[in-house]
Scaffold this active site. Structure first.
Site, mmCIF file in Angstrom:
data_model
loop_
_atom_site.group_PDB
_atom_site.id
_atom_site.type_symbol
_atom_site.label_atom_id
_atom_site.label_comp_id
_atom_site.label_asym_id
_atom_site.label_seq_id
_atom_site.Cartn_x
_atom_site.Cartn_y
_atom_site.Cartn_z
ATOM 1 N N ALA A 123 0.820 -1.209 0.000
ATOM 2 C CA ALA A 123 0.000 0.000 0.000
ATOM 3 C C ALA A 123 0.858 1.265 0.000
ATOM 4 O O ALA A 123 0.459 2.299 -0.549
ATOM 5 C CB ALA A 123 -0.939 0.003 1.202
ATOM 6 N N ASP A 124 2.044 1.191 0.617
ATOM 7 C CA ASP A 124 2.916 2.362 0.639
ATOM 8 C C ASP A 124 3.369 2.738 -0.766
ATOM 9 O O ASP A 124 3.417 3.924 -1.127
ATOM 10 C CB ASP A 124 4.124 2.121 1.545
ATOM 11 N N ASP A 152 11.184 5.705 -3.000
ATOM 12 C CA ASP A 152 10.892 5.898 -1.575
ATOM 13 C C ASP A 152 12.050 5.301 -0.789
ATOM 14 O O ASP A 152 12.262 4.089 -0.793
ATOM 15 C CB ASP A 152 9.571 5.227 -1.198
ATOM 16 N N THR A 191 13.128 2.054 5.088
ATOM 17 C CA THR A 191 13.750 0.806 5.519
ATOM 18 C C THR A 191 14.247 0.033 4.300
ATOM 19 O O THR A 191 15.331 -0.545 4.298
ATOM 20 C CB THR A 191 12.746 -0.043 6.314
#
Length: 280
Positions: free
Chosen positions: A130-131, A153, A156
């Site tokens: 979803a990110d 992005d 992590t």
């Protein structure tokens, strides 16, 4: 106001968003491992109908969130938000997040492949986080006239998502994040301690620390540049890069390729979903 929740691998961000101008009013961030322990207890107690204990812990989290975001005390059964939009990559958190969202908002929705509005026909959407969806939604909303796009992005993990000239998601790359890679390196080297990002003095380090700094920072920056170059070659057209994520700050000055930096890209994608659902 709309409640936005980004449950990532390391932290969970709760944000209050104004429906009038889509601006983020306040945000509240907690460590993922701290929330997950309470999330497990909340879920178990609510499932077992041990309402008193479950409600006590649930109310604590709801009060803390409302206090941090709205600077007010939560009263019984008060719906603070018109809607809650949630992105979660941690399955273990989702039931507790749903319980919290149901208590604080009139309605809530989890971002998923069915409501994201993206063209996922060329990708196995069941495996798409979803990110990553939220990042692409926001990138298309702001830079949709500059396709094709590469959306990075840096968290992590460092994720790269490629959108072609028609806005179709082609796929991407998932690599270890800057700090993930650094800590993995140091865990295998007995003489090295936990890494703290330092600005490299030169591409060529003249001490062990300088070599590590160069390898971590320049290594990640050059990986980003290489991905932009190779994906552009693959598509036969120069791609526009959009970058987000906390580790961007460490390498942005070392990337020669042009890019747009959007620190709140993921949250903006969730805002887009919230607006769409409300308008519908």
């Amino acid at each position: 106001m709309i409640l936005i929740v980004d449950a990532g691998n390391t932290t969970i961000t709760f944000a209050a968003v104004s429906e009038e101008n889509d601006s983020i009013v306040k945000r509240f961030k907690v460590e993922e491992d701290v929330f997950q322990e309470d999330a497990r207890i909340i879920e178990e107690l609510m499932t077992a109908n041990e309402s008193s204990k479950g409600n006590e812990l649930l109310n604590k989290w709801c009060k803390d969130i409302v206090k941090a975001l709205c600077d007010k005390e939560l009263t019984c059964d008060e719906k603070i938000f018109s809607k809650a939009v949630i992105s979660s990559v941690v399955v273990e958190d989702e039931k507790a997040l749903a319980i919290i969202a149901a208590k604080l908002a009139e309605e809530y929705v989890f971002l998923n492949k069915d409501n994201c509005g993206l063209n996922l026909s060329k990708y196995s959407a069941n495996t798409l986080g979803a990110d990553r969806m939220a990042d692409m939604i926001a990138a298309l909303d702001k830079y949709g006239k500059k396709l094709p796009l590469i959306v990075f992005d840096l968290g992590t993990a460092t994720t790269c998502n490629v959108l072609d000239e028609k806005g179709c998601f082609l796929g991407g790359i998932i690599a270890p994040g800057l700090m993930t890679a650094a800590n993995a390196l140091l865990s295998k080297a007995s003489k090295l301690k936990e890494y703290k990002v330092n600005e490299p003095l030169s591409i060529i380090g003249n001490t062990s620390q300088g070599c590590i700094d160069s390898g971590i920072v320049y290594g990640h920056a050059l990986m980003i540049e290489g991905i932009i170059r190779k994906v552009s070659e693959k598509l036969g057209k120069k791609c526009v890069a959009v970058m987000t994520g906390g580790n961007t700050e460490h390498i942005r000055d070392y990337i020669d390729s042009p890019f747009y930096y959007e620190p709140d890209l993921l949250l903006q994608g969730l805002i887009c979903i919230g607006k769409k659902a409300i308008n519908d």
